[in-house]
Design a protein around this motif. Structure first.
Motif, mmCIF file in Angstrom:
data_model
loop_
_atom_site.group_PDB
_atom_site.id
_atom_site.type_symbol
_atom_site.label_atom_id
_atom_site.label_comp_id
_atom_site.label_asym_id
_atom_site.label_seq_id
_atom_site.Cartn_x
_atom_site.Cartn_y
_atom_site.Cartn_z
ATOM 1 N N PHE A 102 0.846 -1.199 0.000
ATOM 2 C CA PHE A 102 0.000 0.000 0.000
ATOM 3 C C PHE A 102 0.880 1.249 0.000
ATOM 4 N N GLU A 103 0.577 2.189 -0.875
ATOM 5 C CA GLU A 103 1.312 3.456 -0.927
ATOM 6 C C GLU A 103 0.422 4.574 -0.380
ATOM 7 N N PRO A 104 0.821 5.212 0.734
ATOM 8 C CA PRO A 104 0.022 6.321 1.278
ATOM 9 C C PRO A 104 -0.037 7.478 0.280
ATOM 10 N N ASP A 105 -1.116 8.220 0.331
ATOM 11 C CA ASP A 105 -1.236 9.404 -0.529
ATOM 12 C C ASP A 105 -0.206 10.445 -0.129
ATOM 13 N N ILE A 106 -0.080 10.650 1.172
ATOM 14 C CA ILE A 106 0.926 11.567 1.702
ATOM 15 C C ILE A 106 1.632 10.859 2.852
ATOM 16 N N SER A 107 2.947 10.882 2.819
ATOM 17 C CA SER A 107 3.710 10.368 3.960
ATOM 18 C C SER A 107 4.587 11.496 4.481
ATOM 19 N N ILE A 108 4.604 11.628 5.795
ATOM 20 C CA ILE A 108 5.435 12.634 6.457
ATOM 21 C C ILE A 108 6.463 11.857 7.278
ATOM 22 N N ILE A 109 7.731 11.987 6.878
ATOM 23 C CA ILE A 109 8.791 11.188 7.482
ATOM 24 C C ILE A 109 9.977 12.066 7.867
ATOM 25 N N ASP A 110 10.879 11.506 8.683
ATOM 26 C CA ASP A 110 12.106 12.250 9.019
ATOM 27 C C ASP A 110 13.369 11.396 8.884
ATOM 28 N N ASN A 111 13.217 10.217 8.295
ATOM 29 C CA ASN A 111 14.341 9.288 8.120
ATOM 30 C C ASN A 111 15.006 8.924 9.449
ATOM 31 N N ARG A 112 14.180 8.869 10.489
ATOM 32 C CA ARG A 112 14.677 8.506 11.815
ATOM 33 C C ARG A 112 13.612 7.682 12.534
ATOM 34 N N ASN A 113 14.064 6.865 13.472
ATOM 35 C CA ASN A 113 13.165 6.127 14.347
ATOM 36 C C ASN A 113 13.763 6.133 15.741
ATOM 37 N N ARG A 114 12.957 6.577 16.684
ATOM 38 C CA ARG A 114 13.411 6.685 18.072
ATOM 39 C C ARG A 114 14.726 7.456 18.164
ATOM 40 N N ARG A 115 14.743 8.567 17.426
ATOM 41 C CA ARG A 115 15.853 9.531 17.417
ATOM 42 C C ARG A 115 17.158 8.992 16.826
ATOM 43 N N LYS A 116 17.059 7.903 16.064
ATOM 44 C CA LYS A 116 18.233 7.345 15.396
ATOM 45 C C LYS A 116 17.966 7.298 13.901
ATOM 46 N N ASP A 117 19.017 7.574 13.111
ATOM 47 C CA ASP A 117 18.885 7.509 11.663
ATOM 48 C C ASP A 117 18.476 6.110 11.223
ATOM 49 N N ILE A 118 17.665 6.068 10.165
ATOM 50 C CA ILE A 118 17.214 4.800 9.607
ATOM 51 C C ILE A 118 17.889 4.625 8.250
ATOM 52 N N GLU A 119 18.364 3.427 8.012
ATOM 53 C CA GLU A 119 18.964 3.121 6.721
ATOM 54 C C GLU A 119 18.087 2.130 5.962
ATOM 55 N N ASN A 120 18.186 2.183 4.653
ATOM 56 C CA ASN A 120 17.556 1.210 3.760
ATOM 57 C C ASN A 120 16.032 1.177 3.833
ATOM 58 N N ILE A 121 15.412 2.277 4.176
ATOM 59 C CA ILE A 121 13.953 2.336 4.089
ATOM 60 C C ILE A 121 13.626 3.152 2.857
ATOM 61 N N THR A 122 12.934 2.525 1.930
ATOM 62 C CA THR A 122 12.589 3.230 0.697
ATOM 63 C C THR A 122 11.163 3.744 0.796
ATOM 64 N N HIS A 123 10.971 4.893 0.235
ATOM 65 C CA HIS A 123 9.634 5.474 0.148
ATOM 66 C C HIS A 123 9.352 5.669 -1.329
ATOM 67 N N ASN A 124 8.207 5.230 -1.767
ATOM 68 C CA ASN A 124 7.900 5.160 -3.190
ATOM 69 C C ASN A 124 7.031 6.292 -3.696
ATOM 70 N N ALA A 125 7.010 7.406 -3.019
ATOM 71 C CA ALA A 125 6.187 8.530 -3.451
ATOM 72 C C ALA A 125 6.684 9.057 -4.792
ATOM 73 N N VAL A 126 5.758 9.545 -5.587
ATOM 74 C CA VAL A 126 6.100 10.121 -6.877
ATOM 75 C C VAL A 126 6.846 11.435 -6.685
ATOM 76 N N PHE A 127 6.420 12.215 -5.707
ATOM 77 C CA PHE A 127 7.039 13.507 -5.439
ATOM 78 C C PHE A 127 7.561 13.541 -4.012
ATOM 79 N N THR A 128 8.789 14.013 -3.853
ATOM 80 C CA THR A 128 9.394 14.163 -2.537
ATOM 81 C C THR A 128 9.675 15.638 -2.310
ATOM 82 N N HIS A 129 9.291 16.123 -1.138
ATOM 83 C CA HIS A 129 9.468 17.530 -0.772
ATOM 84 C C HIS A 129 10.339 17.613 0.472
ATOM 85 N N GLY A 130 11.260 18.564 0.466
ATOM 86 C CA GLY A 130 12.060 18.777 1.660
ATOM 87 C C GLY A 130 13.516 18.514 1.424
#
Length: 181
Positions: A102-130
């Motif tokens: 399932f692809e969310p219409d809008i995802s709001i992320i910070d590339n972190r989990n529990r204040r630690k950087d996350i590696e190898n998580i892909t997000h498949n949105a057509v447009f990326t902002h930020g």
């Protein structure tokens, strides 16, 4: 012939069903985006932060060892209610539903989990902002404006967008709820 004046919302524009569906106003004509235009950053008081530790809305749970179980329950519930738009806040939530196809219409992320950087998580949105700056326990005007700006594309063009936050995205979910169509 009876001529009726069109009702206007708090922003001075005509109240219409299309503006309500786009999340620009509520049914009474209140424009919530105007709240966020009044200052650059909203900081949650400590008393509010305590309240936010409790879930808002319907809670779907599952063991942390099997996040896919909770994701399947969420997707089943979404199939039942058929929401017009789906917004995920947080990297793990976003990634977990994506793993279920399932692809969310809008995802709001910070590339972190529990204040630690996350590696190898892909997000498949057509447009990326930020990345857009948003400090912990705050809601930045810039993040809210970007979210608000992309809603029409999501609804009208069925495009998937991702907003990347530099800082903390957690309470941006409140703005997403308030401004969701």
């Amino acid at each position: 012939i009876f001529v009726a004046m069109l009702a206007t919302g708090s922003d001075g524009n005509v109240i219409s069903s299309s503006r309500i569906r786009l999340g620009q106003i509520d049914r009474k004509g209140t424009s919530y985006i105007d709240l966020f235009k009044k200052q650059e950053v909203f900081t949650a008081p400590e008393t509010v932060r305590e309240l936010l530790r409790e879930p808002i809305g319907e809670m779907v749970t599952g063991p942390e060892s099997d996040l896919q179980l909770a994701a399947k329950a969420v997707l089943t519930r979404m199939n039942e209610i058929q929401p017009s738009i789906v917004i995920t806040v947080g990297d793990i939530v976003t990634h977990t539903v994506q793993k279920e196809g399932f692809e969310p219409d809008i995802s709001i992320i910070d590339n972190r989990n529990r204040r630690k950087d996350i590696e190898n998580i892909t997000h498949n949105a057509v447009f990326t902002h930020g990345p857009i700056e948003n400090k912990a326990a705050t809601i930045s005007n810039k993040a809210v404006q970007k979210y608000y700006e992309i809603i029409p594309d999501v609804i009208k063009k069925k495009q998937h967008h991702q907003i990347v936050i530099n800082g903390e995205e957690d309470i941006l979910g409140l703005a997403a709820i308030l401004l969701a169509p």
